[in-house]
Enzyme design. Structure first.
Site, PDB file in Angstrom:
ATOM      1  N   ASP A 159     112.265 -22.954 -11.457  1.00 41.35           N
ATOM      2  CA  ASP A 159     113.768 -23.284 -10.469  1.00 41.35           C
ATOM      3  C   ASP A 159     114.925 -23.046 -11.615  1.00 41.35           C
ATOM      4  OD1 ASP A 159     112.565 -24.043  -8.279  1.00 41.35           O
ATOM      5  OD2 ASP A 159     112.048 -26.236  -8.976  1.00 41.35           O
TER       6      ASP A 159
ATOM      7  N   ASP B 137     110.767 -24.782   3.042  1.00 43.13           N
ATOM      8  CA  ASP B 137     110.982 -26.068   2.640  1.00 43.13           C
ATOM      9  C   ASP B 137     111.192 -27.118   3.681  1.00 43.13           C
ATOM     10  OD1 ASP B 137     111.576 -25.006   0.016  1.00 43.13           O
ATOM     11  OD2 ASP B 137     113.792 -24.799   0.373  1.00 43.13           O
TER      12      ASP B 137
END
Length: 260
Positions: free
Chosen positions: A11, A130
């Site tokens: 990330d 998500d």
């Protein structure tokens, strides 16, 4: 049976690998180029590079950083974040990525997946979802809602219905992140992962919640995931990829050859 994959995740925010909990409280971890090279040596099957602030900041993916990262590894690289049109996909692939992950742009414009599949083919397209558990007390059926813009905006879409739709549109794979489990080390959301895996025929990469090797075993068997995405567990050297693969192999899970 196809071998299960172990995929570290980078990330990236402001050019650095970060990690948080439930998409918040980000902490600096490492340089993405060096971390990618480390995972390549360790025997990762693939690597995910997510520019997590690109969509919320309304900018393109850090292409130059993607190119530097791709130049340090021999394993497939999946890149996501800030991709809004087919030209962005072409730019990321030209920078050295093997697959492109699309979340926000696909929700805002589902035709992007179909157009991209026609231009580049499905094997290059990963639909990132998500998902967060929603619903009212007393409801019998568990539901999950799709979030966009780095997990900051609810879309109103049902995660299972959206998973089916992205497959129909031409996505070749799904990267499924449980927002409820992200960074908690409490284990993957097996109910969510299994529900999505059973709803589609394309591979599902499970993300969010890995805290020990048993969690990987659970999501790859009970959760029916094709691959396990891992961050903290490997970032902080709690376990090596070789240890993870050996653990899975000794418990009957077929994994790809590598350092294990």
């Amino acid at each position: 049976m196809l071998a299960k994959r172990i995929i570290p995740c980078l990330d990236v925010k402001d050019g650095r690998v970060v990690k948080g909990i439930n998409f918040a409280g980000l902490q600096d971890v490492a340089d993405p180029v060096k971390q990618a090279a480390y995972y390549d040596r360790e025997g990762a099957d693939e690597l995910v590079f997510l520019d997590i602030s690109a969509s919320t900041e309304g900018r393109q993916t850090l292409v130059e950083l993607v190119a530097r990262t791709a130049g340090q590894i021999s394993i497939p690289l999946i890149v996501g974040g800030g991709i809004r049109k087919t030209e962005d996909i072409a730019r990321i692939l030209q920078a050295g990525a093997n697959k492109v992950s699309i979340n926000t742009a696909a929700v805002l414009n589902p035709r992007l997946i179909r157009e991209a599949a026609e231009i580049f083919s499905s094997q290059f397209l990963v639909a990132a979802i998500d998902a967060k558990k929603v619903g009212q007390p007393g409801e019998n059926k568990t539901r999950w809602e799709v979030y966009t813009h780095g997990g900051t905006r609810p879309s109103g879409l049902d995660a299972l219905a959206w998973a089916r739709q992205v497959e129909e549109l031409g996505a070749g794979e799904i990267l499924l992140t449980s927002m409820d489990r992200d960074g908690t080390k409490a284990g993957y959301d097996l109910e969510l992962t299994r529900a999505v895996a059973e709803a589609v025929s394309i591979p599902v990469i499970a993300s969010g919640g890995a805290g020990n090797l048993k969690h990987l075993l659970e999501v790859l068997t009970l959760g029916k995931a094709a691959a396990a995405l891992v961050a903290s567990l490997f970032h902080y050297r709690q376990y090596s990829i070789a240890q993870a693969k050996e653990y899975l192999k000794t418990r009957g899970v077929k994994v790809r050859d590598g350092m294990a």
